[in-house]
Design an enzyme around this catalytic site. Structure first.
Site, mmCIF file in Angstrom:
data_model
loop_
_atom_site.group_PDB
_atom_site.id
_atom_site.type_symbol
_atom_site.label_atom_id
_atom_site.label_comp_id
_atom_site.label_asym_id
_atom_site.label_seq_id
_atom_site.Cartn_x
_atom_site.Cartn_y
_atom_site.Cartn_z
ATOM 1 N N GLU A 1 -8.238 6.360 -7.718
ATOM 2 C CA GLU A 1 -9.292 6.637 -8.687
ATOM 3 C C GLU A 1 -8.664 6.924 -10.059
ATOM 4 O OE1 GLU A 1 -13.311 9.390 -9.059
ATOM 5 O OE2 GLU A 1 -11.749 9.892 -7.595
ATOM 6 N N ARG B 1 -2.332 8.797 9.156
ATOM 7 C CA ARG B 1 -3.243 8.708 10.299
ATOM 8 C C ARG B 1 -3.141 7.374 11.020
ATOM 9 N NH1 ARG B 1 -6.222 12.265 6.754
ATOM 10 N NH2 ARG B 1 -7.112 10.448 5.687
#
Lengths: 241, 209
Positions: free
Chosen positions: B133, B96
């Protein structure tokens, strides 16, 4: 060729001298068909503008836009990537050349501005680099077409063949509306599988594909044939391997 | 490692009441006047709950791209900020960051350098690892794309924990570039990404709390 000549004679206010006429007959840049609701006057103006631009280009070497050689030479070829035998066309070096990058975008913008194009669709990820600047300059929306599971919310998807197996591209539901006029952008067309899938996605929701536009074509791979009715506009051709 | 709040159901979250276009001079927190274009951009961002997994409120910028005025305003705001800062490189983070970086680079006359996931860039690359994570990922850059002394801007659509941006800063600094600023459309301030930018300033348009 016949259709270019007939529309040309229909609408010209000032026919060019015969020598330029002849050059234009050999000119390979396909013209864009305007929507039929356009008046003859504006069609005439467009054709005149296209003629004067194209005659300018024809006046230079072989009808080629003088910006193209610099763009072509800024593209780096990397052998054996992603696997042996493939000559990879690396456009990142074009992006490092500010003039070449600007010229690339300008050529596309000059071609598509003022043609009633409301959608620029770009295929992930390198289509994201060329599509948005074009969309911004012509006042169209930009619609990303992505690999599976990247777009949040409701999507529609289209499968296409790879050398081994298949892949999918996805587009957001509601991003485009029936009747919109679109161009599809990618850095390169090889086999045409991805672009063909992009065309099918947009046509499924009633969008008209005005043209597919790529910086590079690998003509040996015949990608053009997969695009059906949609014309293809490219700046540079190269050998596949 | 990522804070657990990333996974908590954020039913209390609401879009920020204020939208501050901060300059690097106001890192300490002085509020500036809101640019009138910012509200138009903010209202175009679509929040998609539970994507990519439950508890995450995904900030979808594709709806900004569907509005030519909002998209143009987004780019204009950054261009106005950076055009006189002698920026020679705009580095955009896949994918993006590729939507916002190139238009900014073109407008300010800088080169555009894509920072990509592993194995996408052909030829010689350098990489920087960063934490997810669960596990790690890598960001790669072409050798030779950026030179010592280049003044760089790093662009992405959003800053969350700042891990990816920190990896980008590291890559650029390793080759001797000076990172002038990081620019994002959206910040999630509760994730404190701003503190992970090695002291580099952050410019954002919209906060989401």
């Amino acid at each position: 060729m016949q259709s270019i000549v007939s529309s040309y004679h229909l609408c010209l206010a000032h026919p060019p001298p015969p020598v330029l006429c002849q050059r234009l007959l050999c000119h390979r840049i396909p013209s864009i068909r305007l929507p039929s609701r356009r008046s003859t006057t504006s069609l005439g103006l467009f054709t005149c503008a296209a003629v004067s631009r194209e005659s300018e280009m024809a006046a230079k070497e072989d009808g080629q836009d003088p910006r193209i050689p610099k763009i072509a030479s800024s593209i780096r070829v990397i052998p054996d990537f992603p696997k042996p035998g493939i000559m990879f066309q690396d456009i990142t070096t074009l992006l490092l050349d500010t003039e070449a990058f600007k010229d690339t975008i300008d050529i596309f913008v000059e071609r598509y501005k003022g043609k009633g194009i409301s959608v620029v669709a770009g295929v992930e990820a390198r289509g994201f680099i060329f599509g948005p600047p074009i969309a911004l300059a012509i006042g169209a929306k930009f619609v990303p077409m992505r690999k599976p599971k990247k777009l949040p919310g409701k999507v529609i998807s289209e499968e296409y063949s790879l050398e081994y197996g298949t892949d999918k591209i996805e587009m957001h539901v509601g991003a485009v509306e029936p009747g919109e006029r679109a161009i599809i952008i990618d850095d390169l067309i090889a086999t045409g599988g991805t672009l063909a899938a992009a065309i099918r996605l947009l046509e499924r929701v009633g969008v008209k594909i005005v043209e597919c536009a790529c910086v590079i074509e690998l003509p040996e791979l015949n990608g053009r044939e997969k695009l059906g009715e949609a014309p293809l506009f490219i700046l540079v051709t190269s050998d596949a391997a | 490692s990522l804070p657990k709040s990333l996974n908590k159901r954020e039913s209390e979250r609401k879009t920020a009441d204020f939208f501050i276009f901060r300059s690097s001079l106001t890192m300490s927190g002085n509020k500036q006047e809101e640019d009138p274009r910012i509200n138009g951009i903010k209202t175009k961002i679509r929040v998609v709950p539970d994507f990519p997994k439950k508890g995450i409120m995904f900030q979808d910028i594709t709806t900004v791209l569907l509005d030519p005025k909002a998209f143009k305003d987004t780019i204009d705001l950054f261009v106005e900020r950076y055009r006189d800062k002698n920026i020679s490189v705009v580095a955009g983070i896949e994918a993006r960051g590729f939507l916002f970086g190139p238009p900014i680079a073109l407008a300010i006359g800088a080169k555009f350098v894509p920072l990509r996931k592993p194995k996408k860039l052909p030829g010689e690359t350098i990489f920087e690892e960063y934490e997810l994570e669960y596990g790690n990922d890598r960001l790669e850059m072409h050798v030779g794309a950026v030179e010592a002394g280049d003044r760089a801007l790093v662009v992405d659509d959003l800053i969350a924990t700042g891990g990816t941006l920190c990896a980008a800063i590291n890559l650029l600094e390793r080759v001797g570039a000076e990172v002038v600023e990081c620019a994002c459309v959206i910040e999630l301030p509760e994730l404190k990404g701003r503190q992970r930018l090695k002291g580099k300033p952050l410019c954002m348009l919209v906060e989401y709390r």
